[in-house]
Design an enzyme around this catalytic site. Structure first.
Site, mmCIF file in Angstrom:
data_model
loop_
_atom_site.group_PDB
_atom_site.id
_atom_site.type_symbol
_atom_site.label_atom_id
_atom_site.label_comp_id
_atom_site.label_asym_id
_atom_site.label_seq_id
_atom_site.Cartn_x
_atom_site.Cartn_y
_atom_site.Cartn_z
ATOM 1 N N GLY A 16 -51.073 22.863 146.762
ATOM 2 C CA GLY A 16 -52.226 23.103 145.892
ATOM 3 C C GLY A 16 -53.268 24.046 146.450
ATOM 4 N N SER A 22 -60.026 27.104 147.494
ATOM 5 C CA SER A 22 -59.352 25.821 147.272
ATOM 6 C C SER A 22 -59.604 24.856 148.424
ATOM 7 C CB SER A 22 -57.840 26.028 147.161
ATOM 8 O OG SER A 22 -57.521 26.801 146.040
ATOM 9 N N GLN A 43 -47.986 26.205 142.426
ATOM 10 C CA GLN A 43 -47.385 25.789 141.157
ATOM 11 C C GLN A 43 -46.558 26.871 140.463
ATOM 12 O OE1 GLN A 43 -48.572 23.777 136.895
ATOM 13 N NE2 GLN A 43 -50.182 24.723 138.053
ATOM 14 N N ASP A 67 -43.640 23.097 141.068
ATOM 15 C CA ASP A 67 -44.475 22.354 140.128
ATOM 16 C C ASP A 67 -44.324 20.887 140.537
ATOM 17 O OD1 ASP A 67 -45.407 20.803 138.020
ATOM 18 O OD2 ASP A 67 -44.831 22.280 136.513
ATOM 19 N N ALA A 98 -56.492 18.378 134.231
ATOM 20 C CA ALA A 98 -56.602 17.702 132.926
ATOM 21 C C ALA A 98 -56.830 18.793 131.889
ATOM 22 C CB ALA A 98 -57.764 16.719 132.914
ATOM 23 N N TYR A 158 -66.284 14.131 132.691
ATOM 24 C CA TYR A 158 -65.137 14.011 133.586
ATOM 25 C C TYR A 158 -64.009 13.242 132.886
ATOM 26 C CZ TYR A 158 -63.535 15.031 138.273
ATOM 27 O OH TYR A 158 -62.880 15.567 139.342
ATOM 28 N N LYS A 165 -58.394 9.794 138.691
ATOM 29 C CA LYS A 165 -58.806 9.650 140.092
ATOM 30 C C LYS A 165 -58.815 8.171 140.502
ATOM 31 C CE LYS A 165 -59.340 13.976 141.313
ATOM 32 N NZ LYS A 165 -58.239 14.605 142.059
ATOM 33 N N ARG A 195 -67.410 24.505 144.515
ATOM 34 C CA ARG A 195 -67.145 25.578 143.551
ATOM 35 C C ARG A 195 -65.726 26.126 143.724
ATOM 36 N NH1 ARG A 195 -72.057 26.863 141.265
ATOM 37 N NH2 ARG A 195 -73.892 26.572 142.570
ATOM 38 N N THR A 196 -64.774 25.541 143.003
ATOM 39 C CA THR A 196 -63.378 25.991 143.047
ATOM 40 C C THR A 196 -62.911 26.305 141.618
ATOM 41 O OG1 THR A 196 -62.517 23.764 142.723
ATOM 42 C CG2 THR A 196 -62.916 24.433 144.995
HETATM 43 P P1 NAP Z 1 -58.081 24.449 142.976
HETATM 44 O O1 NAP Z 1 -58.330 25.462 143.999
HETATM 45 O O2 NAP Z 1 -57.983 24.911 141.567
HETATM 46 O O3 NAP Z 1 -56.784 23.598 143.381
HETATM 47 C C1 NAP Z 1 -56.094 22.774 142.476
HETATM 48 C C2 NAP Z 1 -54.640 23.095 142.662
HETATM 49 O O4 NAP Z 1 -53.824 22.180 141.907
HETATM 50 C C3 NAP Z 1 -54.290 24.503 142.164
HETATM 51 O O5 NAP Z 1 -53.592 25.190 143.171
HETATM 52 C C4 NAP Z 1 -53.391 24.197 140.977
HETATM 53 O O6 NAP Z 1 -52.446 25.205 140.657
HETATM 54 C C5 NAP Z 1 -52.714 22.939 141.473
HETATM 55 N N1 NAP Z 1 -51.925 22.300 140.426
HETATM 56 C C6 NAP Z 1 -52.309 21.907 139.178
HETATM 57 N N2 NAP Z 1 -51.255 21.389 138.516
HETATM 58 C C7 NAP Z 1 -50.188 21.447 139.371
HETATM 59 C C8 NAP Z 1 -48.817 21.087 139.287
HETATM 60 N N3 NAP Z 1 -48.310 20.536 138.172
HETATM 61 N N4 NAP Z 1 -48.017 21.309 140.361
HETATM 62 C C9 NAP Z 1 -48.501 21.856 141.488
HETATM 63 N N5 NAP Z 1 -49.790 22.225 141.639
HETATM 64 C C10 NAP Z 1 -50.621 22.029 140.588
HETATM 65 O O7 NAP Z 1 -59.246 23.353 142.947
HETATM 66 P P2 NAP Z 1 -59.743 22.289 144.033
HETATM 67 O O8 NAP Z 1 -61.107 21.908 143.597
HETATM 68 O O9 NAP Z 1 -59.494 22.796 145.408
HETATM 69 O O10 NAP Z 1 -58.801 21.037 143.728
HETATM 70 C C11 NAP Z 1 -58.028 20.381 144.726
HETATM 71 C C12 NAP Z 1 -58.195 18.873 144.596
HETATM 72 O O11 NAP Z 1 -59.544 18.525 144.934
HETATM 73 C C13 NAP Z 1 -57.968 18.324 143.195
HETATM 74 O O12 NAP Z 1 -57.299 17.083 143.273
HETATM 75 C C14 NAP Z 1 -59.388 18.112 142.685
HETATM 76 O O13 NAP Z 1 -59.477 17.157 141.653
HETATM 77 C C15 NAP Z 1 -60.027 17.625 143.971
HETATM 78 N N6 NAP Z 1 -61.499 17.602 144.006
HETATM 79 C C16 NAP Z 1 -62.201 18.737 143.720
HETATM 80 C C17 NAP Z 1 -63.586 18.703 143.748
HETATM 81 C C18 NAP Z 1 -64.402 19.925 143.402
HETATM 82 O O14 NAP Z 1 -65.587 19.797 143.076
HETATM 83 N N7 NAP Z 1 -63.834 21.112 143.456
HETATM 84 C C19 NAP Z 1 -64.260 17.520 144.096
HETATM 85 C C20 NAP Z 1 -63.508 16.388 144.394
HETATM 86 C C21 NAP Z 1 -62.119 16.445 144.344
HETATM 87 P P3 NAP Z 1 -52.790 26.152 139.374
HETATM 88 O O15 NAP Z 1 -53.976 26.977 139.797
HETATM 89 O O16 NAP Z 1 -51.530 26.886 139.154
HETATM 90 O O17 NAP Z 1 -53.126 25.231 138.230
#
Ligand code: NAP
Length: 261
Positions: A16, A22, A43, A67, A98, A158, A165, A195-196
């Site tokens: 991911g 990220s 993915q 995936d 989501a 959310y 979660k 900020r992602t």
């Molecule tokens: P991100 O950079 O967008 O990372 C999310 C990753 O999940 C992306 O690489 C995305 O790929 C991948 N993904 C989605 N569906 C998938 C699938 N079916 N198979 C494989 N990979 C898949 O955002 P992030 O914020 O770092 O998110 C990482 C984790 O941190 C998530 O669980 C998120 O809920 C959690 N989190 C984030 C925050 C925040 O504020 N940013 C806070 C708490 C927790 P695609 O780009 O191809 O969809």
């Protein structure tokens, strides 16, 4: 203060990483700095150029498309892990999704399709990847995923992601209880807003980000680097007595109900 962690004999799979922002990348940076060999999964081919840029010039790294909802992709991914590393020490699950429709409207209107997608991608994939990793994980192995406080308290918009979660956190406890006998630990990191790309799809994220910083005891939001450092602690032997936990890195925001000046 700096703690030196030597992971030069260790291997990790990070799932991911979409780009340099990220949280998966923030964790990978800590693992790589500690000398760990790291494989990455992404993915879709759309993300490959971004990941290739991040990995350019680094030794001991490789990447493969997977995936996380596809059994076939997971089988191929863990066959690659076996081939590259011969075993696995650390698994990082940094995946969540989501559909926008489920976050734009009222929670009560969540469709079964959106519910299933959010729960499948964001929670069930922790279970399925742990199952695929299990035969490869060595004693002392460790799994970390990413969660958010909307599992415990209502965060407007959310919606179904909060439910997903909550499922992820419960799954962490069940996996920890089953995998502990083999010396494998399972924890989830509850990160404050960052900020992602994933965060951009949450309606009103900008104002949530500002409010969280204002209410946090530290007067700011936690950083991706701080997420990475907590992951390094939980994955490595530093966290050897910790399993089944949801561990917060949010500058303390989650302990506040309201802040009175
Ligand atoms: P991100 O950079 O967008 O990372 C999310 C990753 O999940 C992306 O690489 C995305 O790929 C991948 N993904 C989605 N569906 C998938 C699938 N079916 N198979 C494989 N990979 C898949 O955002 P992030 O914020 O770092 O998110 C990482 C984790 O941190 C998530 O669980 C998120 O809920 C959690 N989190 C984030 C925050 C925040 O504020 N940013 C806070 C708490 C927790 P695609 O780009 O191809 O969809």
């Amino acid at each position: 203060m700096s703690v030196t962690v030597d992971l030069s004999s260790k291997t990790a799979l990070v799932m991911g990483v979409a780009n340099a922002r990220s949280l998966g990348w923030a964790i990978a940076e800590q693992l790589l700095a500690a000398g760990c060999r790291v494989g990455f999964s992404y993915q879709g081919e759309r993300l490959k150029p971004e990941l290739d840029k991040l990995l350019a010039g680094r030794e001991g790294v490789w990447s493969q498309q997977a995936d996380a909802t596809s059994e076939e992709d997971l089988t191929a991914l863990f066959a690659r892990v076996q081939q590259e590393f011969g075993g696995l020490d650390y698994l990082v699950h940094s995946i969540g999704f989501a559909p926008r429709t489920a976050m734009d409207g009222r929670f009560i209107d969540t469709t079964p399709e959106d519910w299933n997608t959010a729960l499948n991608v964001s929670a069930y994939t922790l279970v399925s990847t742990a199952r695929h990793a299990e035969p490869l994980l060595r004693g002392g192995g460790s799994i970390v995923s990413l969660t958010y406080h909307a599992s415990q308290q209502v965060v407007p918009k959310y919606n179904v992601m909060g439910v997903a979660k909550a499922a992820l956190e419960a799954a962490t406890r069940y996996l920890a209880s089953e995998m502990g006998a083999a010396g494998v630990r399972v924890n989830t990191i509850s990160a404050g807003p960052m900020r992602t790309i994933a965060a951009r799809s949450i309606p009103g994220f900008g104002s949530m980000y500002e409010k969280a910083a204002a209410s946090a005891p530290l007067g700011r939001n936690a950083t991706p680097e701080e997420v990475g450092k907590l992951a390094l602690f939980l994955l490595s032997d530093l966290g050897s007595g910790v399993t089944g936990q949801t561990v917060y890195v949010d500058a303390g925001a989650s302990i506040m109900s309201m802040k009175v000046e």
